[in-house]
Design an enzyme around this catalytic site. Structure first.
Site, mmCIF file in Angstrom:
data_model
loop_
_atom_site.group_PDB
_atom_site.id
_atom_site.type_symbol
_atom_site.label_atom_id
_atom_site.label_comp_id
_atom_site.label_asym_id
_atom_site.label_seq_id
_atom_site.Cartn_x
_atom_site.Cartn_y
_atom_site.Cartn_z
ATOM 1 C CG HIS A 98 -0.265 -0.260 2.829
ATOM 2 N ND1 HIS A 98 0.620 -0.975 3.069
ATOM 3 C CD2 HIS A 98 -0.589 1.067 3.253
ATOM 4 C CE1 HIS A 98 0.981 -0.486 4.075
ATOM 5 N NE2 HIS A 98 0.183 0.686 4.978
ATOM 6 C CG HIS A 136 -0.163 4.644 4.632
ATOM 7 N ND1 HIS A 136 -0.382 3.482 5.538
ATOM 8 C CD2 HIS A 136 -0.485 5.358 4.328
ATOM 9 C CE1 HIS A 136 -2.105 4.025 5.794
ATOM 10 N NE2 HIS A 136 -2.273 4.937 4.800
ATOM 11 C CG ASP A 195 5.033 3.277 7.611
ATOM 12 O OD1 ASP A 195 4.078 3.822 7.233
ATOM 13 O OD2 ASP A 195 5.057 2.277 8.172
ATOM 14 C CG HIS A 196 4.205 0.219 4.570
ATOM 15 N ND1 HIS A 196 3.960 -1.258 4.607
ATOM 16 C CD2 HIS A 196 3.945 1.254 4.725
ATOM 17 C CE1 HIS A 196 3.237 -1.584 6.328
ATOM 18 N NE2 HIS A 196 3.120 -0.053 6.153
ATOM 19 C CG HIS A 200 -4.211 0.595 6.824
ATOM 20 N ND1 HIS A 200 -3.999 0.649 8.185
ATOM 21 C CD2 HIS A 200 -2.895 0.716 6.370
ATOM 22 C CE1 HIS A 200 -2.973 1.670 7.639
ATOM 23 N NE2 HIS A 200 -2.001 1.537 7.182
ATOM 24 C CG ASP A 233 1.016 -0.873 7.358
ATOM 25 O OD1 ASP A 233 1.840 -1.780 8.060
ATOM 26 O OD2 ASP A 233 1.015 0.090 7.732
ATOM 27 C CG HIS A 263 3.938 -1.543 11.697
ATOM 28 N ND1 HIS A 263 4.415 -0.627 11.623
ATOM 29 C CD2 HIS A 263 3.052 -1.423 10.701
ATOM 30 C CE1 HIS A 263 4.653 0.112 10.492
ATOM 31 N NE2 HIS A 263 3.689 -0.090 10.271
HETATM 32 FE FE FE Z 1 2.790 0.697 8.186
HETATM 33 ZN ZN ZN Z 2 0.814 1.967 6.596
#
Ligand code: FE
Ligand code: ZN
Length: 256
Positions: A52, A54, A56-57, A108, A130, A168
């Site tokens: 996805h 985001h 942080d990915h 998400h 996530d 995570h």
């Molecule tokens: Fe994340």
């Molecule tokens: Zn995420």
């Protein structure tokens, strides 16, 4: 095949799968830790799988693509660093000579996908970003409770021995919440003890399995009478699958 979580930021894992020569990485939010691991083991990065949009990915995707020439896969309907191969549910992503089935798991984020391969070291393997965590699930940033529940239902239906790679390390806080929802779940209490011991030694609690999550994860257990009753204590209007799920999710958001 070797499967290792590369820890990054506060609590992310970038999953690395390799055969000793060629590697794939899932959701590299930062290139540095991935490049150090590739160098340590003299690995060539062949593919990057993104679940996805985001940061942080995806934050390390461009640097890794440019440094290694890796092929990037990602969800068709989200903003992923270009160029990449867009995927939707039912598609196959070919990486390390294996086929990964793409599963649509909105909730998400609206276009979130998961990657599932049937026989890696004799077991099915799932990269779920996530969407599903050990003991929990992702927050609903772009989807409804009904969408997330239906996404989790798809993952629950996978074989119990599926190796589940979540993005995570949220397990301990998830399990503390799960204990508030289901204080009499003995499997859950034992799993919390086991995961606490792992974290005390700075070990990951992941991967998990579908069978384990069905026993301990309140978000996969919303149709159990214990969970339904607990949801109604939090929100008396919870009455069906998606309102029970919504109540548990809302409760978790407020839980300290
Ligand atoms: Fe994340
Ligand atoms: Zn995420």
């Amino acid at each position: 095949m070797y499967l290792t979580p590369i820890p990054a930021f506060d609590d992310n894992y970038f999953w690395l799968l390799h055969d000793g020569k060629r590697a794939l990485v899932v959701d590299p939010g930062d290139a540095g830790p991935v490049q150090r691991t590739l160098e340590q083991h003299a690995l060539q990065l062949e593919s990057i799988l993104v679940t996805h949009h985001h940061a942080d990915h995806t934050g390390g995707v461009n640097v890794l693509r440019e440094a290694t020439g890796a092929k990037v896969y990602g969800p068709a309907t989200e903003r992923i660093p270009q160029p990449y191969l867009p995927l939707k549910g039912g598609d196959l992503a070919r990486a390390l000579d294996m086929d990964f089935q793409v599963i649509d798991v909105p909730g998400h984020t609206a276009g979130h996908i998961a990657y599932y391969a049937q026989g890696v070291n004799g077991k099915p393997l799932l990269f779920c970003g996530d969407t599903l965590f050990s003991g929990g699930c992702g927050r609903l940033f772009e989807g409804t409770p009904a969408q997330m529940l239906s996404s989790l239902d798809k993952l629950s239906a996978l074989p119990g021995n599926t190796v589940v790679c979540c993005a995570h390390e949220y397990t301990l806080s998830n399990l503390r919440f799960a204990m508030a929802v289901e204080p009499d779940n003995a499997e859950l209490a034992a799993y919390l003890t086991q995961c606490t011991a792992l974290r005390n030694q700075s070990q990951p609690t992941l991967p998990t399995s579908i069978a384990k999550e069905l026993l301990v994860n309140p978000f996969l257990r919303t149709r159990q009478p214990t969970i339904m009753a607990a949801a109604r204590r939090f929100d008396a209007s919870a009455h069906d699958d998606s309102t029970v799920f919504a109540a548990i999710r809302q409760w978790k958001n407020q839980f300290k």
